[in-house]
Scaffold this motif. Structure first.
Motif, PDB file in Angstrom:
ATOM      1  N   TYR A  92       3.108  -7.634  11.717  1.00 13.10           N
ATOM      2  CA  TYR A  92       1.772  -8.218  11.766  1.00 13.10           C
ATOM      3  C   TYR A  92       1.881  -9.727  11.981  1.00 13.10           C
ATOM      4  N   SER A  93       0.758 -10.337  12.342  1.00 15.48           N
ATOM      5  CA  SER A  93       0.746 -11.784  12.600  1.00 15.48           C
ATOM      6  C   SER A  93       1.257 -12.553  11.389  1.00 15.48           C
ATOM      7  N   ASP A 101      -0.333   4.720  12.022  1.00 13.60           N
ATOM      8  CA  ASP A 101      -0.680   3.914  13.196  1.00 13.60           C
ATOM      9  C   ASP A 101      -1.806   4.568  13.988  1.00 13.60           C
ATOM     10  N   LEU A 147      -2.839  -3.055   9.292  1.00 11.81           N
ATOM     11  CA  LEU A 147      -1.867  -3.886   9.984  1.00 11.81           C
ATOM     12  C   LEU A 147      -1.302  -3.166  11.202  1.00 11.81           C
TER      13      LEU A 147
END
Length: 541
Positions: free
Chosen positions: A477-478, A382, A445
């Protein structure tokens, strides 16, 4: 599993559905969108293990698609089971073994040799081969001019031209240098006003720098042979020691090049890696001996002058050799033995965790024994406090990570750039991964990214084989930008058609795929046939 089961191929359906668990038991429910218009009508069908699968559409016909089945995306590479080609296997990122699904469609095509795909089926005019030909042709042209008396400088400095080629090939493989080059490329060309053709040309060039590496390697041998021929013709002005050392260098360089021949490299990767490394180091040591002998030798007295009386810095061979040494030594200065935490969600994969955040798109190398072998993996991070690697258990080293997790591993602290890093160059990208190949894309992501990233992931038993942590990363994630296909539930899809459809729907500028040789080839070919730029592994490492 008997031999017949190992070589079975699987027919498949074309689909975009997700496998999800019952929301009462799962913290990560996923909404599935219809393939054409993202209509949110769903039919919930209960199945075993307290989980559900979702099919899009208002009226559902539960049957397999009659589109051409894919024959390669969801199986292990059976050609590499002896463990000698472990790194090749790690890069393939195949989906784990699964039981065949019998479909009423025609039988899939016979299994093709993965090695033949790597060696022969990537085309005769790839950018990699073009760069090889250009480097070799330029050197050959210069050599012809030198041998015919039209290039006196090259004739008098044939050894320098050989060393110069070695310097160039080393530069093309220097991970620290390439990290800077890739960063500059993204900064320079990753702008909205830069034409897409220029971006894809830069991507193809950077991905295929190995062609320059190989071309210069062959050219260096050519120049060294020419230098030896000249020395043998002028024995009166050359010592036996210089000729003997030159022959030893030629032998070691030829041995290193033969070990890098694709047939050896892909079938016996550990043999290639060790031979390439130790032959190269030995040749470099002898190169220093050769330079010192040639600089200090006095043909008139047939003796060697004192090194103190010799001004080394005036010789170009000295500076090129010094630069080669620095490029080779630099990554080894960053080698450290670090503590790691290894967990195995299943017997099929392990997750290796390290301290320190890493930028999206970078890859790293780890080793149980740094002088013997190194293994490259995509990095999941991240970008904050830690990072991890996902290693499919497909070779000796990766299987050991599952059966006997180590507490420490050797790492190179300078992470290197590859094809995934160039995602940052584009406005909209579709990433396609099979199995543990997802690891090279997951950071996009998890981290803020200026690129509009979409993802297709095809794998077997995703949550069971890769664990909740990996699944939750995808779930976070989307939902409108992800297609996850669990082959344990839905069978094997036609990933090529799925990719082309998704790229058109999401208006992706480029497609980047990480699969096995056959899978990568078919996706890239299908996309190019649809006029969509696409890139996949070129299997030259």
């Amino acid at each position: 599993m008997n031999k017949l089961e190992k070589n079975e191929r699987f027919s498949s359906c074309r689909g975009v559905s997700f496998e999800i668990k019952d929301q009462r038991r799962s913290s990560c429910p996923i909404t599935v969108h219809a393939q054409d218009d993202f209509i949110d009508n769903r039919v919930w069908l209960p199945r075993n293990q307290n989980s559900l699968k979702v099919f899009p559409g208002s009226s559902v016909i539960i049957e397999r698609s009659l589109s051409r089945p894919s024959s390669h995306f969801c199986d292990l590479d059976l050609d590499c089971q002896d463990g000698n080609n472990e790194e090749c296997m790690e890069e393939m990122h195949d989906v784990e073994k699964q039981k065949p699904i019998v479909l009423p469609t025609k039988a899939s095509r016979n299994s093709e040799s993965r090695l033949s795909i790597i060696l022969l089926d990537q085309g005769l005019f790839t950018v990699y081969k073009q760069l090889f030909v250009v480097c070799f042709a330029l050197n050959l042209f210069a050599l012809i001019l030198a041998s015919t008396g039209h290039f006196a400088y090259a004739k008098n400095r044939a050894t320098l031209f050989s060393i110069g080629n070695i310097f160039t090939l080393t530069l093309c493989r220097s991970e620290a240098v390439l990290r800077v080059v890739f960063w500059l490329a993204v900064k320079a060309f990753g702008r909205p006003w830069v034409p897409l053709k220029i971006k894809t040309a830069v991507t193809a060039f950077l991905q295929c720098l190995g062609g320059i590496h190989s071309g210069c390697g062959v050219a260096s041998i050519m120049w060294l042979v020419y230098s030896l021929v000249l020395a043998l013709k002028d024995k009166e002005n050359t010592s036996h020691e210089i000729i003997g050392v030159a022959f030893a260098i030629l032998f070691l360089v030829c041995l290193s090049s033969l070990a890098a021949f694709p047939l050896v490299r892909h079938l016996h990767h550990n043999v290639f890696e060790r031979t390439h490394r130790f032959s190269g180091w030995s040749a470099l040591f002898l190169l220093w001996v050769f330079i010192l002998l040639t600089i200090t030798y006095d043909p008139s007295s047939k003796s060697y002058r004192s090194l103190i009386c010799t001004n080394l810095i005036k010789h170009q061979e000295f500076w090129f050799t010094l630069a080669i040494n620095l490029l080779i030594i630099l990554p080894w200065l960053t080698v450290r033995r670090v503590a790691v935490t290894v967990s195995a969600p299943s017997g099929h994969a392990s997750i290796i965790k390290f301290d320190g955040g890493v930028r999206a798109g970078l890859l790293g190398r780890i080793s149980p024994s740094p002088l013997s072998e190194w293994h490259a993996f995509g990095i999941i991070s991240d970008g904050k406090k830690d990072h991890m690697m996902l290693a499919g258990a497909v070779g000796d080293f990766t299987r050991t990570l599952v059966s006997n997790p180590p507490s420490h591993l050797w790492v190179r602290q300078v992470h290197f750039s590859g094809l995934p890093y160039l995602v940052n160059m584009y406005e909209s990208v579709l990433l396609v991964a099979t199995g543990s190949g997802i690891c090279v894309f997951l950071s996009f992501l998890l981290q803020p990214c200026s690129t509009d990233v979409h993802l297709i992931w095809v794998a077997k038993g995703i949550e069971q084989n890769f664990g909740h942590e990996i699944m939750n990363m995808v779930c976070g994630y989307s939902k409108d930008k992800v297609i996850v296909h669990d082959t344990a539930v839905l069978g094997r899809p036609n990933v090529s058609n799925m990719t082309v459809d998704a790229a058109k729907r999401w208006k992706a500028e480029v497609v980047i795929v990480t699969s096995n040789p056959e899978g990568s080839r078919d996706v890239v070919d299908a996309c190019k046939g649809a006029k969509i730029p696409a890139f996949g592994p070129i299997w030259d490492s």
